[in-house]
Scaffold this active site. Structure first.
Site, PDB file in Angstrom:
ATOM      1  N   GLY A  89       0.812  -1.202   0.000  1.00 14.06           N
ATOM      2  CA  GLY A  89       0.000   0.000   0.000  1.00 14.06           C
ATOM      3  C   GLY A  89       0.851   1.259   0.000  1.00 14.06           C
ATOM      4  O   GLY A  89       1.924   1.301  -0.594  1.00 14.06           O
ATOM      5  N   LEU A  90       0.354   2.286   0.685  1.00 15.93           N
ATOM      6  CA  LEU A  90       1.025   3.583   0.764  1.00 15.93           C
ATOM      7  C   LEU A  90       1.231   4.198  -0.616  1.00 15.93           C
ATOM      8  O   LEU A  90       2.263   4.814  -0.890  1.00 15.93           O
ATOM      9  CB  LEU A  90       2.366   3.473   1.501  1.00 15.93           C
ATOM     10  CG  LEU A  90       2.304   3.057   2.980  1.00 15.93           C
ATOM     11  CD1 LEU A  90       3.705   2.937   3.552  1.00 15.93           C
ATOM     12  CD2 LEU A  90       1.478   4.040   3.790  1.00 15.93           C
ATOM     13  N   CYS A  91       0.251   4.012  -1.492  1.00 15.86           N
ATOM     14  CA  CYS A  91       0.355   4.606  -2.836  1.00 15.86           C
ATOM     15  C   CYS A  91      -0.915   5.385  -3.161  1.00 15.86           C
ATOM     16  O   CYS A  91      -1.461   5.290  -4.261  1.00 15.86           O
ATOM     17  CB  CYS A  91       0.643   3.539  -3.884  1.00 15.86           C
ATOM     18  SG  CYS A  91      -0.391   2.079  -3.816  1.00 15.86           S
ATOM     19  N   GLY A  92      -1.390   6.132  -2.185  1.00 17.23           N
ATOM     20  CA  GLY A  92      -2.542   7.000  -2.408  1.00 17.23           C
ATOM     21  C   GLY A  92      -3.812   6.219  -2.694  1.00 17.23           C
ATOM     22  O   GLY A  92      -4.073   5.170  -2.098  1.00 17.23           O
TER      23      GLY A  92
END
Length: 291
Positions: A89-92
């Protein structure tokens, strides 16, 4: 109001987070450049294959299409959907946009009375469908930042064989299309039956096929579909790193803004404490003088 010590502790914590997000931004930027090179490196092969496909499919008409990946079924009862998502994750909003588009597609197909089987590339998509009670028929995870074609073949071949055996009447893929560093959008593409490329946009070359056009077509069609799936996976990887780089940059900027606001609050709290101490000292001195 929080004490000066609590505000100072929070400032230190936010600065540490900003250092982490800054490092993640730099790592994603490096990976994004490599992912872009991988996408661009596959395009000449994909373009040339599209030219050959356009030339071949223009010659194969009517009954010759039956039993091949070009055959369009009169009644569509079952559909296979390939969903490409990142492993992390951590991709908007990239993952949410792809999964939202996939959910809408499944709902639309079911409303038309069709059954839908899902194949997933990436852990995020697999976990989402498992949580919703829609277990994938096939999956491929941990593809890495530069996967080889072999990494996607097991899922791709399974879906293609499902169409050839009559289990599926259509095959689609949903992935995040890489537009540029700031723009990535969910895209859906029909893989099967193969839609003939526009021959007017290709180079007009009179090929000689051995052993024959139909034999070459039956052999090249699965490779053509596999190439499209591989290209979609590479596009998704480039989109992932671009989205993560932008998300980490925004997180770093937000952390800096928060540090600035907390520093202002810390200075106010410290000034308030100093003023209070001075007031107490003055009051004590006044009391001693009056006594």
């Amino acid at each position: 109001m929080p004490s000066s010590r609590e505000i100072k502790r929070r400032i230190r914590s936010v600065k540490n987070v900003a250092q982490i997000t800054r490092a993640m931004e730099m790592v994603s930027a490096s990976k994004m450049r490599r992912a872009q090179r991988n996408v661009l490196a596959t395009r000449p092969y994909a373009d040339r294959m599209r030219e050959v496909m356009a030339n071949l499919t223009a010659r194969v008409v009517g009954a010759a299409r039956r039993g091949t990946l070009l055959e369009k079924r009169e009644t569509v009862k079952s559909v296979a959907l390939l969903v490409v998502t990142p492993d992390r994750g951590l991709c908007g909003s990239l993952v949410a946009n792809v999964l939202r588009r996939a959910g809408r597609f499944i709902t639309e197909q079911r409303a038309m009375g069709r059954t839908v089987d899902v194949y997933t590339f990436g852990r995020k998509g697999r976990d989402f469908f498992l949580r919703t009670g829609f277990a994938p028929v096939g999956e491929a995870t941990r593809l890495g930042d530069a996967p080889k074609l072999e990494a996607i073949l097991s899922v791709a071949i399974s879906a293609i064989n499902g169409f050839q055996s009559g289990k599926y009447d259509e095959l689609y893929i949903i992935y995040s299309e890489f537009i540029n560093t700031l723009v990535q959008r969910p895209a859906i593409k029909q893989l099967l039956p193969v839609e003939s490329p526009d021959i007017s946009t290709t180079t007009n070359v009179d090929y000689t096929y051995e052993p024959g056009e139909e034999e070459v077509l039956s052999s090249i069609l699965p490779r053509y579909v596999e190439t499209q799936i591989y290209q979609a996976v590479l596009e998704s990887i480039a989109s992932e790193h671009s989205a993560r780089m932008v998300a980490m940059r925004n997180a770093t900027n937000n952390a800096k803004d928060l540090v600035r606001d907390l520093t202002l609050s810390f200075n106010k709290a410290r000034q308030t404490a100093i003023t209070k101490e001075v007031s107490e000292i003055a009051s004590g001195a006044a009391a001693l003088t009056s006594s």
